[in-house]
Scaffold this active site. Structure first.
Site, PDB file in Angstrom:
ATOM      1  CG  HIS A  53      -1.766  -1.049   1.493  1.00  0.00           C
ATOM      2  ND1 HIS A  53      -1.407  -2.191   2.166  1.00  0.00           N
ATOM      3  CD2 HIS A  53      -3.056  -1.225   1.142  1.00  0.00           C
ATOM      4  CE1 HIS A  53      -2.434  -3.008   2.218  1.00  0.00           C
ATOM      5  NE2 HIS A  53      -3.444  -2.465   1.609  1.00  0.00           N
ATOM      6  CG  ASP A  56       1.787  -1.302   3.364  1.00  0.00           C
ATOM      7  OD1 ASP A  56       1.115  -0.931   4.340  1.00  0.00           O
ATOM      8  OD2 ASP A  56       1.395  -2.175   2.555  1.00  0.00           O
ATOM      9  CG  MET A  87      -1.111  -5.764  -6.643  1.00  0.00           C
ATOM     10  SD  MET A  87      -1.194  -5.284  -4.902  1.00  0.00           S
ATOM     11  CE  MET A  87      -1.865  -6.772  -4.160  1.00  0.00           C
ATOM     12  CD  GLU A 180      -8.492  -8.089  -1.514  1.00  0.00           C
ATOM     13  OE1 GLU A 180      -7.518  -7.464  -1.998  1.00  0.00           O
ATOM     14  OE2 GLU A 180      -8.439  -8.688  -0.425  1.00  0.00           O
ATOM     15  CE  LYS A 182     -12.448  -8.700   5.457  1.00  0.00           C
ATOM     16  NZ  LYS A 182     -11.369  -8.083   6.237  1.00  0.00           N
ATOM     17  CD  GLU A 216      -7.981 -12.020   1.647  1.00  0.00           C
ATOM     18  OE1 GLU A 216      -7.450 -10.967   1.271  1.00  0.00           O
ATOM     19  OE2 GLU A 216      -8.221 -12.301   2.832  1.00  0.00           O
ATOM     20  CG  HIS A 219     -11.751 -11.157   1.694  1.00  0.00           C
ATOM     21  ND1 HIS A 219     -11.234 -10.057   1.067  1.00  0.00           N
ATOM     22  CD2 HIS A 219     -11.097 -11.257   2.882  1.00  0.00           C
ATOM     23  CE1 HIS A 219     -10.306  -9.503   1.847  1.00  0.00           C
ATOM     24  NE2 HIS A 219     -10.205 -10.222   2.949  1.00  0.00           N
ATOM     25  CG  ASP A 244      -5.109 -10.873  -2.109  1.00  0.00           C
ATOM     26  OD1 ASP A 244      -4.140 -10.751  -2.899  1.00  0.00           O
ATOM     27  OD2 ASP A 244      -5.587  -9.909  -1.470  1.00  0.00           O
ATOM     28  CG  ASP A 254      -9.939 -11.158   6.649  1.00  0.00           C
ATOM     29  OD1 ASP A 254      -9.801 -12.264   6.093  1.00  0.00           O
ATOM     30  OD2 ASP A 254      -9.364 -10.130   6.268  1.00  0.00           O
ATOM     31  CG  ASP A 256      -6.081 -12.013   6.356  1.00  0.00           C
ATOM     32  OD1 ASP A 256      -6.873 -12.372   5.462  1.00  0.00           O
ATOM     33  OD2 ASP A 256      -5.986 -10.832   6.734  1.00  0.00           O
ATOM     34  CG  ASP A 286      -3.868 -10.190   1.770  1.00  0.00           C
ATOM     35  OD1 ASP A 286      -3.119  -9.805   2.692  1.00  0.00           O
ATOM     36  OD2 ASP A 286      -4.934  -9.615   1.481  1.00  0.00           O
TER      37      ASP A 286
END
Ligand code: GLT
Ligand code: MN
Ligand code: MN
Length: 385
Positions: A53, A56, A87, A180, A182, A216, A219, A244, A254, A256, A286
């Protein structure tokens, strides 16, 4: 064996291996690592690429000089390790300004700021080589439907995507956009909650050919769906731009989890699908390590994601080469061409013939399909028996 190679295109977000273990009930358990340190960690475990991101990499309040310095150091780390950036994406959810959404916020100034932030983040992603740009609208939703008109929300989302497609075209960027979905979290309900919703939404955009999806695992499973089916629909529509990978217990927050650590059979059929159709995009994990781990555990986590993928890829090849499994599949799908004159493209003659054709319905209904045997062979194969 099961050692990741660049052609496997295994990627991780800075936010995945950089996750410090903060959750709604507890503080961070791991020290923050810089983007440069995370690039080196990913190189050490054998990843091919790193995604991020905007924030980040570059803090939200950084000056232009600070940004340029950070980007310079990051580029040097990429060059040193050989990692690539396939990406990039925008953080449109962490800052309090996005508490009511970004592109769907009720405040027009927030919507405009979200567009500005995304344009700058697209520039940053493209500068570092990204070919896919992900949109995850973590705050694009509501706690109460008293607050927002869902039709208006769809229209605002469309307006933003159309604006950003034009921005990409205007700048001649070689960039595809991937949406994406969710169903919920962090909002009580999110708009366009599944990959299927996203696929329908994309067809209403001004430049649908530039826009695909980034499904994902967790999700779709939160929504109780079969992830592989969502991926298959996206693939068939030419819209699987990114993926993802992680894992999830259905009906929970979620999670992950490390790829393939929860539903091995679903992960197997997913990997088999991606390999059989020849998906050649990045395999992006992810996910993040358990909160119990230190950075050695984070490396175990990252290595585990890639190792499990490669094991399942090997199992898929075994499935495709297994004589008994393939014989059963042939039997199940046997076709002597006897129905060809009735099926396929419509014609009035065909329809008339089919109306008078005779079927022994009872005999057709008696046929056992042998799916139990087929599934047990799959289980034997997965369990290594
Ligand atoms: C966030 C979210 C992910 C998204 C990331 C991209 S951010 O971690 O949970 O599913 O893919 O914005
Ligand atoms: Mn994701
Ligand atoms: Mn997730």
């Amino acid at each position: 064996m099961f050692t990741p190679r660049p052609e496997d295109k295994f990627t991780f977000g800075l936010w995945t291996v950089g996750n410090t273990g903060r959750d709604p009930f507890g503080e961070a358990v791991r020290a923050v690592k810089s983007p440069v340190e995370l690039v080196h960690l990913l190189a050490e475990v054998g990843a091919y690429g790193v995604n991020f991101h905007d924030n980040d990499l570059v803090p939200i309040d950084a000056s232009t000089a600070e940004r340029d310095c950070i980007v310079h150091d990051f580029k040097a780390a990429l060059e040193e390790t050989g990692l690539v950036v396939p990406m990039a994406t925008t953080n449109l959810f962490s800052d309090p300004v996005f508490r009511d959404g970004a592109f769907t916020a009720n405040d027009a100034r927030v919507r405009a700021y979200a567009l500005q932030k995304t344009m700058k983040a697209i520039d940053l992603g493209v500068e570092l080589g990204a070919k896919v740009y992900v949109f995850w609208g973590g705050r694009e939703g509501v706690e109460t439907d008293a607050a927002k008109d869902p039709v208006k929300a769809i229209q605002r989302n469309r307006e933003a995507m159309n604006f950003l497609c034009e921005y990409v075209l205007d700048h001649g960027y070689d960039l595809k956009l991937a949406l994406e979905a969710k169903p919920n979290e962090p909002r009580a309900d999110l708009y366009n909650p599944t990959t299927g919703h996203m696929l329908a939404f994309i067809e209403t955009l001004d430049h649908p050919q530039m826009v695909g999806v980034n499904p994902e695992v967790a999700h779709e499973q939160m929504a109780g769906l079969n992830f592989m089916h969502s991926v298959a629909q996206a693939w068939e529509a030419g819209k699987l731009f990114h993926i993802d990978l992680n894992d999830q217990y259905p009906g929970r927050y979620d999670q992950d989890l490390r790829f393939g650590s929860r539903d091995i059979k679903a992960a197997f059929f997913l990997v088999k699908f991606l390999e059989d159709v020849g998906y050649d995009g990045p395999r992006h994990f992810d996910a993040h390590a358990y909160r119990t781990e230190d950075y050695e555990g984070v490396k175990d986590f990252a290595r585990g994601c890639m190792r499990t993928y490669l094991i399942l890829k090997e199992k898929a090849a075994q499935f495709n080469a297994d004589a008994e499994i393939q014989a059963l599949l042939e039997e199940i799908n046997a076709c002597d061409g006897g129905m060809d004159s009735y099926t396929g493209a419509y014609s009035p003659e065909k329809a008339a013939d089919l109306r008078t054709a005779r079927f022994d319905r009872a005999a057709l209904a008696r046929r056992g399909m042998r799916y139990e045997r087929l599934d047990q062979l799959t289980i034997d194969l997965l369990l290594g028996v």
